[in-house]
Design a protein around this motif. Sequence first.
Motif, PDB file in Angstrom:
ATOM      1  N   ARG A 200       0.848  -1.201   0.000  1.00 43.01           N
ATOM      2  CA  ARG A 200       0.000   0.000   0.000  1.00 43.01           C
ATOM      3  C   ARG A 200       0.880   1.247   0.000  1.00 43.01           C
ATOM      4  NH1 ARG A 200      -4.919  -1.482   2.304  1.00 43.01           N
ATOM      5  NH2 ARG A 200      -5.802   0.356   1.284  1.00 43.01           N
ATOM      6  N   THR A 201       0.266   2.378  -0.300  1.00 42.55           N
ATOM      7  CA  THR A 201       0.985   3.655  -0.301  1.00 42.55           C
ATOM      8  C   THR A 201       0.632   4.427   0.965  1.00 42.55           C
ATOM      9  OG1 THR A 201       1.054   3.771  -2.710  1.00 42.55           O
ATOM     10  CG2 THR A 201       1.344   5.838  -1.512  1.00 42.55           C
ATOM     11  N   VAL A 202       1.637   4.688   1.792  1.00 46.42           N
ATOM     12  CA  VAL A 202       1.456   5.413   3.049  1.00 46.42           C
ATOM     13  C   VAL A 202       2.067   6.795   2.904  1.00 46.42           C
ATOM     14  CG1 VAL A 202       2.023   5.489   5.506  1.00 46.42           C
ATOM     15  CG2 VAL A 202       1.463   3.300   4.420  1.00 46.42           C
ATOM     16  N   VAL A 203       1.285   7.822   3.183  1.00 50.39           N
ATOM     17  CA  VAL A 203       1.752   9.206   3.124  1.00 50.39           C
ATOM     18  C   VAL A 203       1.992   9.684   4.554  1.00 50.39           C
ATOM     19  CG1 VAL A 203       1.236  11.567   2.399  1.00 50.39           C
ATOM     20  CG2 VAL A 203       0.468   9.625   0.998  1.00 50.39           C
ATOM     21  N   VAL A 225       6.330   4.447   0.730  1.00 50.99           N
ATOM     22  CA  VAL A 225       6.177   5.594   1.619  1.00 50.99           C
ATOM     23  C   VAL A 225       6.462   6.893   0.872  1.00 50.99           C
ATOM     24  CG1 VAL A 225       6.914   6.685   3.765  1.00 50.99           C
ATOM     25  CG2 VAL A 225       6.838   4.184   3.592  1.00 50.99           C
ATOM     26  N   ILE A 226       5.510   7.819   0.988  1.00 50.76           N
ATOM     27  CA  ILE A 226       5.664   9.188   0.480  1.00 50.76           C
ATOM     28  C   ILE A 226       5.721  10.122   1.677  1.00 50.76           C
ATOM     29  CG2 ILE A 226       4.581  11.051  -0.838  1.00 50.76           C
ATOM     30  CD1 ILE A 226       3.247   8.915  -2.573  1.00 50.76           C
ATOM     31  N   ALA A 251       0.262  14.221  -3.292  1.00 49.49           N
ATOM     32  CA  ALA A 251       0.182  12.922  -2.617  1.00 49.49           C
ATOM     33  C   ALA A 251      -1.263  12.481  -2.405  1.00 49.49           C
ATOM     34  CB  ALA A 251       0.898  12.988  -1.272  1.00 49.49           C
ATOM     35  N   GLY A 255      -2.451   8.228  -2.184  1.00 47.58           N
ATOM     36  CA  GLY A 255      -2.251   7.587  -0.886  1.00 47.58           C
ATOM     37  C   GLY A 255      -3.385   6.653  -0.498  1.00 47.58           C
ATOM     38  N   ASP A 256      -3.012   5.545   0.164  1.00 47.21           N
ATOM     39  CA  ASP A 256      -3.998   4.637   0.750  1.00 47.21           C
ATOM     40  C   ASP A 256      -4.187   4.933   2.238  1.00 47.21           C
ATOM     41  OD1 ASP A 256      -4.446   2.848  -1.577  1.00 47.21           O
ATOM     42  OD2 ASP A 256      -2.321   2.379  -1.297  1.00 47.21           O
ATOM     43  N   PHE A 258      -2.966   7.933   5.218  1.00 46.60           N
ATOM     44  CA  PHE A 258      -2.335   9.227   5.487  1.00 46.60           C
ATOM     45  C   PHE A 258      -2.122   9.352   6.997  1.00 46.60           C
ATOM     46  CE2 PHE A 258      -4.506   9.580   1.507  1.00 46.60           C
ATOM     47  CZ  PHE A 258      -3.732  10.430   0.720  1.00 46.60           C
ATOM     48  N   MET A 276      -8.876  12.469  -2.610  1.00 50.81           N
ATOM     49  CA  MET A 276      -8.412  11.141  -2.203  1.00 50.81           C
ATOM     50  C   MET A 276      -9.231  10.029  -2.823  1.00 50.81           C
ATOM     51  SD  MET A 276      -7.508  11.800   1.816  1.00 50.81           S
ATOM     52  CE  MET A 276      -6.250  12.990   2.282  1.00 50.81           C
ATOM     53  N   ALA A 280      -9.583   5.565   1.358  1.00 48.41           N
ATOM     54  CA  ALA A 280      -8.377   6.102   1.980  1.00 48.41           C
ATOM     55  C   ALA A 280      -8.588   6.250   3.491  1.00 48.41           C
ATOM     56  CB  ALA A 280      -8.010   7.448   1.365  1.00 48.41           C
TER      57      ALA A 280
END
Length: 411
Positions: A200-203, A225-226, A251, A255-256, A258, A276, A280
């Motif tokens: 997953r994408t974590v901001v 990670v962003i 972002a 993002g998935d 935040f 988003m 999210a």
Amino acid sequence: MELWESGERHISWAARSMPVLTALGGRFAAERPLDGLRVAACLHVTAETAVLMGALKAGGAEIALAASNPLSTQDDVAEALRGYGMAVHARAGVDRATYYRHIHQALDVRPDLVLDDGCDLVNILHTERTDLLDGVSGGCEETTTGIIRLRQMAAEGALRFPVVAVNDTRTKRMFDNRYGTGQSTFDGIMRATNTMLAGRTVVVAGFGYCGRGVAERARGLGARVIVTEIDAVKALDATLQGYEVRTMERAAPVGDLFITVTGNRDVITAEHAAAMKDGAILANAGHFDVEIDVRALDELAGEVRRGVRPNTDEYVLPDGRSLLLLAEGRVVNLTAAEGHPAAVMDMSFSAQALAVAWLARERTGLEPGVYDVPEEIDQEVAGLKLAAAGIGIDALTGDQEAYLRSWRSGS
């Protein structure tokens, strides 16, 4: 009685992992550095805090405690502390008005020293309870948010007594902020959502000590990670550590999950939320419930479904997309979980206890302002923690000490 016994068990379990603070409590009982002093504290009412309060009481202090976050209050611990003879003004889940009333009740003890977590108690002293200021000779603050406020007060000449920045010790920044926040944030997120992070994408908003810990743990769990930042040096640091750095605007659509870790407000706004993706998750690991603009989120949503899981609210947007807000936007690790592990708080609260004893001894000679914790306290806490873990370190020889002191020696 059942609640009291539960609190006793909770506190005893935490104390097992807090050998340094427990040892300090024994030392305080013998030396009584706080004899006759009244201490008003606004802290998270947890089992770990209870061990700190026990050490201060053993040192001779009269304690009045209010909660710094009503969603983190453990009612059984509060009841146990009352059984120990402390005035505890806290109850889980109270509204904002009751929260502030509890702080006022703690201040009614007319404190000599104050302990704060976020500067709310100090703020009230300087705005609504100014009649008590002459009696307060010092305080401690243990959060980044609180230190920011206090330094601004000092810069404007508004701060009326010396305050020790416990948050800014090397041990707390390393152990508490980085490792404690990193682990406990995901403990809260997992409990609230049972989501899988791998892939997953974590901001992560903010790359201070806490943000670094959160980013490291997210990457360790397999997430992409962003990082978002306002500080160029921190953004460069994140880039060189291999993280992608974007603005929150860029972002938001990808993002998935935040996680805000800034200590500031409006880090995630309605405009960001509107961009988003469906599903999210929004969590705050900073301090107050202003990092995510929850009120704007309420206005943006067509429907809000409270409690779809414990500590999880679903905000349904007019186009059918849903956003999941954790812990009402409050600090997720203490609301959806139990906060930092007790072993982490052992160091933070040991530094706090020694700073209080130092203040009690030095307060008459200190001008109003924000003071760093003396380096010897930081070194003592780290040394005690290593000793408790059975870890030894080298010591400088006489020749090495002389070499470091001399500028005449060549290469």
